[in-house]
Design an enzyme around this catalytic site. Structure first.
Site, mmCIF file in Angstrom:
data_model
loop_
_atom_site.group_PDB
_atom_site.id
_atom_site.type_symbol
_atom_site.label_atom_id
_atom_site.label_comp_id
_atom_site.label_asym_id
_atom_site.label_seq_id
_atom_site.Cartn_x
_atom_site.Cartn_y
_atom_site.Cartn_z
ATOM 1 N N SER A 125 10.087 16.331 12.885
ATOM 2 C CA SER A 125 9.173 15.791 12.277
ATOM 3 C C SER A 125 8.942 14.313 12.560
ATOM 4 C CB SER A 125 9.241 15.736 10.777
ATOM 5 O OG SER A 125 8.472 14.904 10.071
ATOM 6 N N TYR A 150 15.339 14.134 3.531
ATOM 7 C CA TYR A 150 14.640 14.951 4.383
ATOM 8 C C TYR A 150 14.413 14.610 5.627
ATOM 9 C CZ TYR A 150 10.674 17.249 6.593
ATOM 10 O OH TYR A 150 9.879 17.620 7.558
ATOM 11 N N LYS A 154 16.408 15.930 9.492
ATOM 12 C CA LYS A 154 15.795 16.128 10.854
ATOM 13 C C LYS A 154 16.405 15.583 11.908
ATOM 14 C CE LYS A 154 12.598 19.330 9.489
ATOM 15 N NZ LYS A 154 12.921 20.656 10.025
HETATM 16 C C1 WQD Z 1 0.141 11.541 3.272
HETATM 17 C C2 WQD Z 1 -0.576 10.281 2.865
HETATM 18 C C3 WQD Z 1 0.697 9.381 0.819
HETATM 19 C C4 WQD Z 1 0.016 12.778 -1.766
HETATM 20 C C5 WQD Z 1 5.306 14.034 4.730
HETATM 21 C C6 WQD Z 1 7.037 14.094 5.441
HETATM 22 C C7 WQD Z 1 6.636 14.830 7.148
HETATM 23 C C8 WQD Z 1 5.993 16.100 6.531
HETATM 24 C C9 WQD Z 1 4.371 15.934 5.913
HETATM 25 C C10 WQD Z 1 7.042 18.398 6.095
HETATM 26 C C11 WQD Z 1 0.403 9.318 2.278
HETATM 27 C C12 WQD Z 1 -0.662 10.072 0.428
HETATM 28 C C13 WQD Z 1 -0.105 11.994 -0.831
HETATM 29 C C14 WQD Z 1 -0.894 12.269 -2.895
HETATM 30 C C15 WQD Z 1 -1.624 10.427 -1.729
HETATM 31 N N1 WQD Z 1 6.762 17.109 5.952
HETATM 32 N N2 WQD Z 1 -0.828 10.667 -0.669
HETATM 33 N N3 WQD Z 1 -1.643 11.176 -2.842
HETATM 34 O O1 WQD Z 1 4.383 11.874 3.513
HETATM 35 O O2 WQD Z 1 2.893 11.432 5.468
HETATM 36 O O3 WQD Z 1 4.608 13.132 5.379
HETATM 37 O O4 WQD Z 1 4.958 15.350 4.776
HETATM 38 O O5 WQD Z 1 6.347 18.968 6.928
HETATM 39 O O6 WQD Z 1 7.699 14.931 7.760
HETATM 40 O O7 WQD Z 1 7.321 12.820 6.102
HETATM 41 O O8 WQD Z 1 2.610 13.257 4.165
HETATM 42 O O9 WQD Z 1 0.747 14.258 2.619
HETATM 43 O O10 WQD Z 1 2.891 13.554 1.671
HETATM 44 O O11 WQD Z 1 1.203 12.008 2.499
HETATM 45 O O12 WQD Z 1 -2.110 9.068 -1.738
HETATM 46 O O13 WQD Z 1 -1.036 13.046 -3.990
HETATM 47 O O14 WQD Z 1 -1.148 10.669 1.659
HETATM 48 O O15 WQD Z 1 1.036 8.246 0.191
HETATM 49 O O16 WQD Z 1 0.016 8.079 2.594
HETATM 50 P P1 WQD Z 1 3.749 12.343 4.592
HETATM 51 P P2 WQD Z 1 1.788 13.328 2.566
#
Ligand code: WQD
Length: 336
Positions: A125, A150, A154
Site C-alpha cells: 500500500s 495497518y 504492510k
Molecule cells: C480517503 C480520503 C479521508 C471517509 C486507506 C489506507 C490505504 C488503503 C485505502 C486499504 C481521506 C476522506 C474518508 C469518510 C472522508 N487501504 N474520508 N470521509 O485513508 O486514503 O487510505 O484506505 O486498501 O492503504 O491507508 O482512504 O478512503 O479512508 O480516505 O472525508 O467518511 O477520504 O479523510 O482524506 P485512505 P480513505
C-alpha cells in the site's frame, strides 16, 4: 495451465483479480477465511468466467491448512491479498493486526520455501510512504513509518519479503496500491464493507442510497485548492489487471534474488470534495455532507508516479474517476 494461489481471493481486490487471472488462462486456487468477504462471491466469479476456482475456507495462521493446499495443488505462484485492512480498527486491536497480517505472511513464505514455489506477489500500500515530501510519489521515494498499525504491517511485510528472497534466492513483486475504488460493471463484484465504512467511496454510495444519513468530510482546512485531502483513486479492475501483468512478468523472469516494486495509481490527485461533486454529477444523486475535523492519522496528499509500472508492465490505469464512480453506484444499487 499454470495454477496460482490467491489468498483473500473472495475479497474486494482479490475477487476482481481472480476474474482477470481466469480470463488470462490461469487456473486459480483461493484461500479465504471469510473474515472480510462472503462465500457468494465464488458463485459470482463462476457466473463471470464459467469457472469455479478451488476454494479453501481457511485461516492462513493455521500452518497445517496452508500445507494441505500446497499438498493438493502444484502451485506456480502466489498472490497474497489476505490481511486485515482497516486503518481505524488497527489502532484499536494492534495485536490482532500484527498476529494476522504478519503470521499469515510468514506461514505462507515458509510453505513456499518448503515446496520451492518461487513466485510471490504481495499486496502492499502507498501507506508505506506516510506523507511523502514530494508529489508524485515514485518507488524511489523514501519510506516513512506509517501512522497506523495497518500501515506498519504492510511495511514490515515488505521487509520480511526482502530478507526472505535474499536468503532463499527467490523472486517477488511488491505492489503498492493507492486508493482502489469502483466495482465490476456487471454488478456481480464490488466492495462489501463490514459495518460503518471506513473508506470514502463506500460511505459516499451508502449516503446516496440513504443507508447513511450524511457524509462527514474529514478536514476542509488542508493546504489544497478546495481545502480537502487529495488521493489517487484507481479503478479496481485496472488494479486487478496490473496483478496479471506483474505475474506474467514474474513467471517469465529467470532472474533470482529479484524484488520488483511498483506503485499502482493513476498519477492524478483528486480531492474529497471533487469526488463528491463528480459522484453527484455522474450518477445524478444527492450526497448530503458536512465538513468535520481532520481524521487523526490522515495525510494531506498522495498520488502516484506510475511510470515504472506503465513501462515495465506495459500497463496503465486508464479508467476515469467518473466511470469508476458510476460502477460504484451501480454496485451499491444491487445491494439494497
Ligand atoms: C480517503 C480520503 C479521508 C471517509 C486507506 C489506507 C490505504 C488503503 C485505502 C486499504 C481521506 C476522506 C474518508 C469518510 C472522508 N487501504 N474520508 N470521509 O485513508 O486514503 O487510505 O484506505 O486498501 O492503504 O491507508 O482512504 O478512503 O479512508 O480516505 O472525508 O467518511 O477520504 O479523510 O482524506 P485512505 P480513505
Amino acid at each position: 495451465m499454470k495454477k496460482i494461489l490467491v489468498t483473500g481471493g473472495l475479497g474486494y481486490i482479490g475477487s476482481h483479480t481472480v476474474v482477470e487471472l481466469i480470463n488470462s488462462n490461469y487456473e486459480v486456487v483461493i484461500i479465504d477465511d471469510l473474515s472480510n468477504s462472503q462465500v457468494e462471491v465464488l458463485q459470482n466469479i463462476k457466473k463471470l468466467t464459467g469457472v469455479e476456482p478451488s476454494f479453501y475456507c481457511s485461516d492462513l495462521k493455521d500452518r497445517a491448512l496452508v500445507s494441505k493446499v500446497f499438498e493438493e495443488h502444484a502451485i506456480a505462484g502466489v498472490i497474497h491479498f489476505a490481511a486485515y485492512k482497516s486503518v481505524g480498527e488497527s489502532q484499536q486491536i494492534p495485536l490482532d493486526y500484527y498476529e494476522n497480517n504478519i503470521c499469515s505472511l510468514i506461514n505462507l513464505l515458509q510453505e513456499m520455501k518448503t515446496r520451492s514455489v518461487d513466485n510471490f506477489i504481495f499486496s502492499s500500500s502507498c501507506t508505506v510512504y506516510g506523507q511523502a515530501d514530494h508529489m508524485p510519489i515514485s518507488e524511489e521515494t523514501p519510506l516513512k513509518m506509517p501512522e497506523s498499525c495497518y500501515g506498519k504491517t504492510k511495511q514490515m511485510g515488505e521487509e520480511i519479503i526482502k530478507d526472505y528472497i535474499e536468503a532463499e534466492r527467490k523472486k517477488a513483486t511488491l505492489l503498492r496500491y493507492f486508493n482502489p475504488i469502483g466495482a465490476h460493471p456487471s454488478g456481480l463484484l464490488g466492495e462489501l464493507p463490514r459495518g460503518i465504512p471506513n473508506n470514502l467511496i463506500p460511505y459516499v454510495v451508502q449516503t446516496a442510497a440513504g443507508v447513511r444519513e450524511c457524509l462527514s468530510i474529514f478536514g476542509d482546512d488542508y493546504p489544497t485548492e478546495d481545502g480537502t485531502a487529495i488521493r489517487d483513486y484507481i479503478y479496481v479492475i485496472d488494479l486487478a489487471r496490473a496483478h496479471v501483468a506483474a505475474l506474467n512478468k514474474l513467471l517469465q523472469s529467470e532472474e533470482l534474488m529479484c524484488l520488483d516494486i511498483y506503485n499502482l495509481g493513476t498519477g492524478k490527485g483528486t480531492s474529497v470534495l471533487e469526488i463528491v461533486k463528480s459522484f453527484q454529477k455522474i450518477n445524478k444523486q444527492v450526497v448530503p455532507f458536512k465538513m468535520c475535523d481532520r481524521r487523526p492519522g490522515d495525510i494531506v496528499v498522495a498520488y502516484a508516479d506510475a511510470s515504472k509500472a506503465e513501462k515495465e508492465l506495459n500497463w496503465t490505469a486508464g479508467t476515469s474517476i467518473e466511470e469508476s464512480l458510476r460502477t460504484a453506484w451501480n454496485w451499491q444499487q444491487t445491494l439494497v
